[in-house]
Design an enzyme around this catalytic site. Structure first.
Site, PDB file in Angstrom:
ATOM      1  N   ARG A 252       7.437 -10.733  -8.676  1.00 24.55           N
ATOM      2  CA  ARG A 252       8.105  -9.429  -8.693  1.00 24.55           C
ATOM      3  C   ARG A 252       8.369  -8.890  -7.295  1.00 24.55           C
ATOM      4  NH1 ARG A 252       4.199  -4.723  -9.406  1.00 24.55           N
ATOM      5  NH2 ARG A 252       2.111  -5.526  -9.072  1.00 24.55           N
TER       6      ARG A 252
ATOM      7  N   ARG B  52      -5.864   4.681 -10.890  1.00 25.06           N
ATOM      8  CA  ARG B  52      -6.075   3.631  -9.883  1.00 25.06           C
ATOM      9  C   ARG B  52      -7.158   4.085  -8.901  1.00 25.06           C
ATOM     10  NH1 ARG B  52      -0.631   4.910  -9.855  1.00 25.06           N
ATOM     11  NH2 ARG B  52       0.764   3.429 -10.898  1.00 25.06           N
TER      12      ARG B  52
ATOM     13  N   GLU C 159      -3.140  -8.844 -18.308  1.00 19.22           N
ATOM     14  CA  GLU C 159      -2.058  -9.062 -17.343  1.00 19.22           C
ATOM     15  C   GLU C 159      -1.702 -10.535 -17.199  1.00 19.22           C
ATOM     16  OE1 GLU C 159      -2.627  -6.100 -13.820  1.00 19.22           O
ATOM     17  OE2 GLU C 159      -4.627  -6.544 -14.617  1.00 19.22           O
TER      18      GLU C 159
ATOM     19  N   ASN D  80       3.642  -5.071 -15.536  1.00 21.08           N
ATOM     20  CA  ASN D  80       4.235  -5.598 -14.301  1.00 21.08           C
ATOM     21  C   ASN D  80       3.760  -7.017 -14.012  1.00 21.08           C
ATOM     22  OD1 ASN D  80       5.362  -3.061 -14.065  1.00 21.08           O
ATOM     23  ND2 ASN D  80       3.923  -2.349 -12.510  1.00 21.08           N
ATOM     24  N   ASP D  81       2.447  -7.221 -14.057  1.00 21.30           N
ATOM     25  CA  ASP D  81       1.915  -8.556 -13.781  1.00 21.30           C
ATOM     26  C   ASP D  81       2.179  -9.515 -14.936  1.00 21.30           C
ATOM     27  OD1 ASP D  81       0.886  -8.949 -11.232  1.00 21.30           O
ATOM     28  OD2 ASP D  81      -0.910  -7.778 -11.642  1.00 21.30           O
TER      29      ASP D  81
ATOM     30  N   ARG E 131      -9.547   2.541 -13.868  1.00 22.83           N
ATOM     31  CA  ARG E 131      -9.463   1.097 -13.610  1.00 22.83           C
ATOM     32  C   ARG E 131     -10.315   0.782 -12.386  1.00 22.83           C
ATOM     33  NH1 ARG E 131      -3.755  -1.443 -12.033  1.00 22.83           N
ATOM     34  NH2 ARG E 131      -4.257  -0.417 -10.052  1.00 22.83           N
TER      35      ARG E 131
ATOM     36  N   HIS F 164       0.835  -1.205   0.000  1.00 19.07           N
ATOM     37  CA  HIS F 164       0.000   0.000   0.000  1.00 19.07           C
ATOM     38  C   HIS F 164       0.868   1.252   0.000  1.00 19.07           C
ATOM     39  CE1 HIS F 164      -3.295  -2.529   2.223  1.00 19.07           C
ATOM     40  NE2 HIS F 164      -3.084  -2.916   0.991  1.00 19.07           N
TER      41      HIS F 164
ATOM     42  N   CYS G  76       1.012  -0.329 -20.099  1.00 18.15           N
ATOM     43  CA  CYS G  76       1.047   0.418 -18.838  1.00 18.15           C
ATOM     44  C   CYS G  76       1.924  -0.332 -17.853  1.00 18.15           C
ATOM     45  CB  CYS G  76      -0.381   0.537 -18.305  1.00 18.15           C
ATOM     46  SG  CYS G  76      -0.462   1.204 -16.651  1.00 18.15           S
TER      47      CYS G  76
END
Length: 747
Positions: free
Chosen positions: A640, A471, A606, A629-630, A507, A364, A677
């Site tokens: 990761r 986000r 993803e 990233n994912d 998103r 977070h 992204c």
């Protein structure tokens, strides 16, 4: 030790306090201390070993060994019995030292073969400082009272070291918290910054480890513990509506606060001559030491609760902490063990940087730090132990390095680096309003990622063409309860108003994995990254999803609206989520509310599975955003969050670029808009190669737009495509070496 251990212990502590108050130099002070201890314990030898660095112990004072061995004899961590005590943080008490595992005879010290050995760790709240040793020719085990007395003395030695009482000739006697320290961690948000330490929870410095009046100290301890218990009871009363798991944690908290064993041990410490503060810290140090030996996560969590309670009790006793009225420096770099998103948002953009001892790149805190564009380093071991409020600190969020109290050489080099980056930013500002058009005439659309209202001014200052990813989970994560629909409507409307006529892609709620809502029952999953998260949660809890969709539609108030669903693994999930959008639209129409004049419903790609979905999926979806990233972690099966594997795999790996090219081709067949992204979109070399594969829209943090645009405007995508094709033909694993060579050749 002679009879009357307790009085002898108090007598020794009183004499130690006299040594502390003496004007002697550090070495002379330490020499007096080992003489006092040997005399009091009735042993031939007393020695103090202190850490010279993280792996080396140095003999710093001795009574009974050769004086010339001082500052010359060194031991590696784990070497000999002294090294074992230092490594484990555990006492070694033996009547036959030469027979003990790992015994090392040190003839250079003039050491005879002493039979008895008692080694006590000198440590302070998890910080290992050295080892206190007594030895005698007589073969005997030291009694429990003697061990206890020496532990108390070691505690006082730790406090004296903390206060710089042993500054002297030896390098190992340098005062703590005054030497330059470099700590390596993990980059969670890139960037460089310089400032001064602001501790989220300032460490308590005990300045009075020894006390004369045990009754007075017992009274102070009793009053402080009562205040602590009242505070815990109040926390529990205020949390009666919390979920069961949260209440269990608070109940465990209360159990420790009311522990008779904990209280009894602290009372015994005070009877031995310690102050109330030192007694609390002694028990805290022992708990920390036990924590390092425990593998069971439940027990570690409970010991952590005790550690936190000890900190609270110390702050009550000393008055240190928030009540001190200390002022935050003008250039604060936040240092903490860990921190929640709400607490971090309270600090806001005042922070120059953030350094956490724990945390992860997906935590977070990392999400908020990225939203605020503040450099963040996590897993910076011992930073809360090493740092003090006001310390000069430099954060290298490119390399994952923290320089604490840096020397002049490091300061000069670091400031040169910052100056070069500032100069580059000026160059980027000159092309802010120019398109990212390559030399061969291809224009790439550059968008920014956001998650807070505070991000929106960057739309204009960065030159971003829109928000490619907004986000929405931060508004859920930073609250103690579920936000109301009306609150979300107001918030989303403010975002759209701030963006003006620029497109914002919202998103939907991306929770689960490492993003757990504080008011939602957590699910214990063996592998949460592959578990119940994102769209899976939304489809299983449609009430929350519909509430958010209603808020977005109402906030649009007739304006264009772009919605994107995260972590879609198969076509059916997208169809089910899109059906929820249509239900909301129909409901809003019946209520007579204005509908978006244009509605786009997209998906984040993803998972590799979605890249191989039926072509009808690509026909149906309004747009796709590759969540790099994912996708990368699942493609390479490399978590990761795991430092052991995450850097082994390269975005410019030929196989991964081949997957991207396949996605580009499938979107092209259906005419589906495609963007990329993630962190790699904001890295110039990676962005260049992604553009060469056919990606025409990139979304990144605002600070990356300038560097990416600058390189794209100077490059020829046709040449880069040929480099990628040649690398694939040669069987190269990655195109990076070839691309870097081409970039150097072309200046």
């Amino acid at each position: 030790m002679p009879d009357g251990t307790e009085s002898e212990s108090r007598k020794l502590l009183r004499r130690l306090r006299e040594v502390m108050a003496s004007p002697e130099a550090g070495q002379a002070r330490l020499d007096r201390i080992v003489h006092l201890i040997a005399d009091s314990m009735g042993t031939e030898v007393c020695s103090v070993y202190l850490f010279r660095d993280n792996e080396t112990l140095e003999l710093c004072a001795t009574e009974g060994l050769k004086p010339e061995a001082v500052h010359q004899t060194r031991l590696r961590l784990g070497e000999g019995l002294v090294g074992r005590v230092a490594r484990t943080g555990q006492v070694i008490n033996t009547a036959d030292a030469p027979a003990e595992r790992g015994f090392r005879y040190m003839p250079e010290t003039g050491e005879e073969r002493y039979s008895s050995f008692l080694g006590i760790p000198i440590q302070r709240v998890g910080e290992k400082l050295g080892v206190l040793v007594v030895q005698s020719r007589e073969a005997r085990d030291f009694s429990a009272d003697e061990v206890y007395a020496l532990e108390v003395v070691a505690m006082v030695l730790a406090e004296m070291a903390e206060l710089g009482a042993f500054v002297g000739e030896g390098a190992a006697l340098s005062p703590l918290h005054q030497q330059p320290v470099m700590i390596r961690g993990t980059v969670a948000q890139e960037g460089t910054s310089e400032g001064h330490v602001w501790l989220h929870e300032p460490r308590v410095v005990v300045t009075n480890p020894v006390a004369d009046d045990p009754e007075r100290e017992l009274e102070r301890l009793t009053n402080a513990v009562e205040q602590l218990r009242v505070g815990v009871d109040k926390m529990l009363a205020q949390s009666r509506d919390a979920d069961k798991e949260h209440l269990q944690v608070l109940e465990a908290y209360r159990m420790f606060a009311n522990s008779k064993g904990w209280m009894r041990r602290m009372e015994e410490d005070i009877a031995r001559g310690l102050s109330a503060e030192a007694a609390v810290e002694k028990e805290q140090s022992l708990a920390r030491s036990r924590m390092e030996q425990v593998n069971d996560p439940y027990l570690r969590e409970r010991l952590s609760d005790l550690d936190d309670l000890s900190n609270r009790l110390l702050r009550i006793l000393t008055g240190q902490g928030e009540e001190t009225g200390a002022e935050m420096p003008a250039d604060p770099v936040l240092v903490a063990k860990n921190i929640g998103p709400g607490e971090l948002l309270d600090y806001g953009r005042r922070l120059r940087g953030i350094v956490l001892e724990e945390g992860s790149v997906g935590s977070h805190a990392a999400i908020v730090a990225r939203a605020l564009a503040i450099p963040l380093i996590v897993n910076a071991k011992r930073i809360t132990t090493e740092a003090l409020n006001g310390d000069h600190i430099m954060v290298d969020g490119e390399q994952g390095i923290v320089h604490l109290r840096p020397d002049d050489t490091v300061v000069t080099a670091f400031r040169d680096k910052i100056a070069m980056q500032a100069e580059a930013q000026q160059r980027y500002a000159s092309i802010r309003d120019k398109p990212a058009t390559t030399r061969d005439g291809v224009t790439i659309s550059l968008h920014m990622n956001a998650g807070l209202m505070a991000d929106l001014p960057s739309l204009n200052s960065s030159g971003a063409e829109g928000v490619g990813l907004y986000r929405t989970e931060l508004q859920f994560l930073t609250r103690a309860h579920m936000p109301k629909r009306s609150e979300l409507v107001e918030y989303y409307a403010r975002v759209m108003n701030a963006a003006g006529d620029k497109r914002v892609v919202f998103r939907t709620l991306d929770i689960g994995s490492d993003k757990v809502l504080p008011y939602m029952k957590s699910v214990n999953e063996p592998n949460p990254a592959l578990g119940w998260r994102a769209i899976r949660v939304g489809l299983d809890k449609p009430g929350v999803l519909r509430m958010q969709l209603q808020a977005l539609v109402r906030a649009a108030n007739g304006r264009p609206l772009a919605i994107m669903f995260p972590f879609v693994a198969q076509w059916e999930e997208y169809r089910a989520a899109r059906a929820e959008v249509h239900k909301v639209i129909e409901g809003e129409r019946r209520l007579g509310h204005p509908l978006p004049d244009a509605l786009e419903v997209g998906a984040m790609l993803e998972t590799p599975s979605l890249a191989f979905a039926p072509q009808k999926f690509f026909d149906e979806v309004d747009f796709i955003s590759i969540g790099g990233n994912d996708l990368k972690q699942f493609f390479f099966a490399a978590d990761r969050e795991n430092e052991l594997v995450r850097k082994r795999y390269d975005t410019l790996n030929v196989s991964f670029l081949s997957l991207i090219e396949r996605i580009v081709e499938r979107c092209a067949i259906s005419g589906t808009p495609l963007s990329f992204c993630g962190e790699d979109a904001g890295r110039p070399v990676e962005a260049l190669c992604l553009a060469a594969t056919g990606i025409r829209m990139l979304s990144m943090r605002p600070a990356s737009i300038g560097p990416v645009k600058s390189l794209l405007r100077r490059a020829d995508l046709g040449e880069v495509r040929k480099i990628i094709a040649d690398a694939r033909h040669r069987g190269d694993q990655s195109v990076r070496p070839a691309v870097m060579h081409w970039l150097r050749e072309n200046g």
